[in-house]
Design a protein around this motif. Structure first.
Motif, PDB file in Angstrom:
ATOM      1  N   ARG A   1       0.766  -1.257   0.135  1.00  0.00           N
ATOM      2  CA  ARG A   1       0.031  -0.057   0.117  1.00  0.00           C
ATOM      3  C   ARG A   1       0.947   1.192  -0.055  1.00  0.00           C
ATOM      4  N   LEU A   2       0.635   2.086  -0.751  1.00  0.00           N
ATOM      5  CA  LEU A   2       1.430   3.517  -1.037  1.00  0.00           C
ATOM      6  C   LEU A   2       0.387   4.492  -0.684  1.00  0.00           C
ATOM      7  N   LYS A   3       0.819   5.472  -0.089  1.00  0.00           N
ATOM      8  CA  LYS A   3       0.182   6.846  -0.064  1.00  0.00           C
ATOM      9  C   LYS A   3       0.957   7.850  -0.854  1.00  0.00           C
ATOM     10  N   VAL A   4       0.104   8.596  -1.887  1.00  0.00           N
ATOM     11  CA  VAL A   4       0.886   9.334  -2.690  1.00  0.00           C
ATOM     12  C   VAL A   4       0.350  10.844  -2.550  1.00  0.00           C
ATOM     13  N   GLU A   5       1.298  11.894  -2.295  1.00  0.00           N
ATOM     14  CA  GLU A   5       0.903  13.065  -2.302  1.00  0.00           C
ATOM     15  C   GLU A   5       1.658  13.803  -2.964  1.00  0.00           C
ATOM     16  N   ASN A   6       1.175  14.815  -4.042  1.00  0.00           N
ATOM     17  CA  ASN A   6       1.913  15.657  -4.842  1.00  0.00           C
ATOM     18  C   ASN A   6       2.925  14.787  -5.732  1.00  0.00           C
ATOM     19  N   HIS A   7       2.251  13.496  -6.049  1.00  0.00           N
ATOM     20  CA  HIS A   7       3.155  12.758  -6.813  1.00  0.00           C
ATOM     21  C   HIS A   7       4.217  12.110  -6.520  1.00  0.00           C
ATOM     22  N   LEU A   8       4.354  11.988  -5.142  1.00  0.00           N
ATOM     23  CA  LEU A   8       5.614  11.374  -4.272  1.00  0.00           C
ATOM     24  C   LEU A   8       4.852  10.434  -3.255  1.00  0.00           C
ATOM     25  N   ILE A   9       5.776   9.520  -3.087  1.00  0.00           N
ATOM     26  CA  ILE A   9       5.292   8.294  -2.298  1.00  0.00           C
ATOM     27  C   ILE A   9       5.697   8.949  -0.722  1.00  0.00           C
ATOM     28  N   THR A  10       4.634   8.913   0.177  1.00  0.00           N
ATOM     29  CA  THR A  10       5.040   9.302   1.515  1.00  0.00           C
ATOM     30  C   THR A  10       4.894   8.192   2.458  1.00  0.00           C
ATOM     31  N   GLU A  11       4.020   7.104   2.349  1.00  0.00           N
ATOM     32  CA  GLU A  11       4.144   6.071   3.030  1.00  0.00           C
ATOM     33  C   GLU A  11       4.074   4.857   2.005  1.00  0.00           C
ATOM     34  N   ALA A  12       4.821   3.715   2.523  1.00  0.00           N
ATOM     35  CA  ALA A  12       4.839   2.392   1.730  1.00  0.00           C
ATOM     36  C   ALA A  12       4.903   1.268   2.882  1.00  0.00           C
ATOM     37  N   GLU A  13       3.874   0.513   2.877  1.00  0.00           N
ATOM     38  CA  GLU A  13       4.008  -0.456   3.592  1.00  0.00           C
ATOM     39  C   GLU A  13       3.499  -1.899   2.969  1.00  0.00           C
ATOM     40  N   GLN A  14       4.224  -2.946   3.159  1.00  0.00           N
ATOM     41  CA  GLN A  14       4.208  -4.005   2.442  1.00  0.00           C
ATOM     42  C   GLN A  14       4.296  -5.375   3.397  1.00  0.00           C
ATOM     43  N   PHE A  15       3.824  -6.255   2.695  1.00  0.00           N
ATOM     44  CA  PHE A  15       3.922  -7.606   3.194  1.00  0.00           C
ATOM     45  C   PHE A  15       4.410  -8.567   2.009  1.00  0.00           C
TER      46      PHE A  15
END
Length: 181
Positions: free
Chosen positions: A112-126
């Motif tokens: 799961r990625l959080k994208v703000e202003n075309h930049l990834i601000t959060e990346a959580e993965q399994f």
């Protein structure tokens, strides 16, 4: 888990919805999928600078906070053919289920990625070391078309109803009492 099969809803104006600017809504589904693809390609290249990462990106794998570049970022060897995207342009969120090879052995990456202003601000993965499951995904090659079929507007649930259903499911699992679902 019917809630998980519902495709992203169109933007709805509600008092609890963030404003499009705060959620980075200028990034539509295609944009979110492209950013996710860059993230996966950077992972396989073992080079975080190839991904559109915010300077203060928060990253975790398997519920462990890490530095971007650690864990599967250091061992991924290639990306499989199967990728299933879940995009929420209204909130700037995107998820993916993908086959990723780690040192040549297939596994399932759920990110799961959080994208703000075309930049990834959060990346959580399994990452699941599951050769049988990943082989089934690779054999399928792509998600079942039913997952991608739009739900007619008159049959769609509101965002709030979907969020409540997901919350009730989470509550039932976390309390292990069977209530709420």
């Amino acid at each position: 888990a019917i809630v998980a099969s519902v495709p992203p809803l169109p933007a709805q104006a509600t008092s609890s919805s963030p404003s499009p600017k705060s959620a980075g809504a200028a990034c539509d589904r295609a944009c979110l999928e492209a950013i996710t693809t860059k993230y996966l390609e950077a992972m396989v290249a073992h080079d975080p600078s190839r991904a559109p990462l915010a300077a203060n990106v928060k990253y975790s794998q398997d519920n462990v906070p890490l530095q971007i570049g650690d864990a599967i970022w250091a061992t991924a060897s290639s990306i499989g053919t199967y990728r299933h995207f879940f995009a929420d342009p209204e909130r700037g969120d995107v998820g993916v289920i993908a086959v990723v090879y780690e040192n040549g052995v297939a596994g399932i990456l759920i990110a799961r990625l959080k994208v703000e202003n075309h930049l990834i601000t959060e990346a959580e993965q399994f990452f699941a070391h599951d050769p049988n499951g990943s082989a089934a995904y690779e054999k399928a090659g792509k998600p079942n078309p039913l997952w991608l079929k739009p739900i007619p507007p008159e049959l769609r649930q509101t965002r709030e109803a979907l969020e409540q259903a997901a919350y009730m499911y989470y509550e039932a699992i976390s309390k292990n009492d069977g209530r709420g679902i």
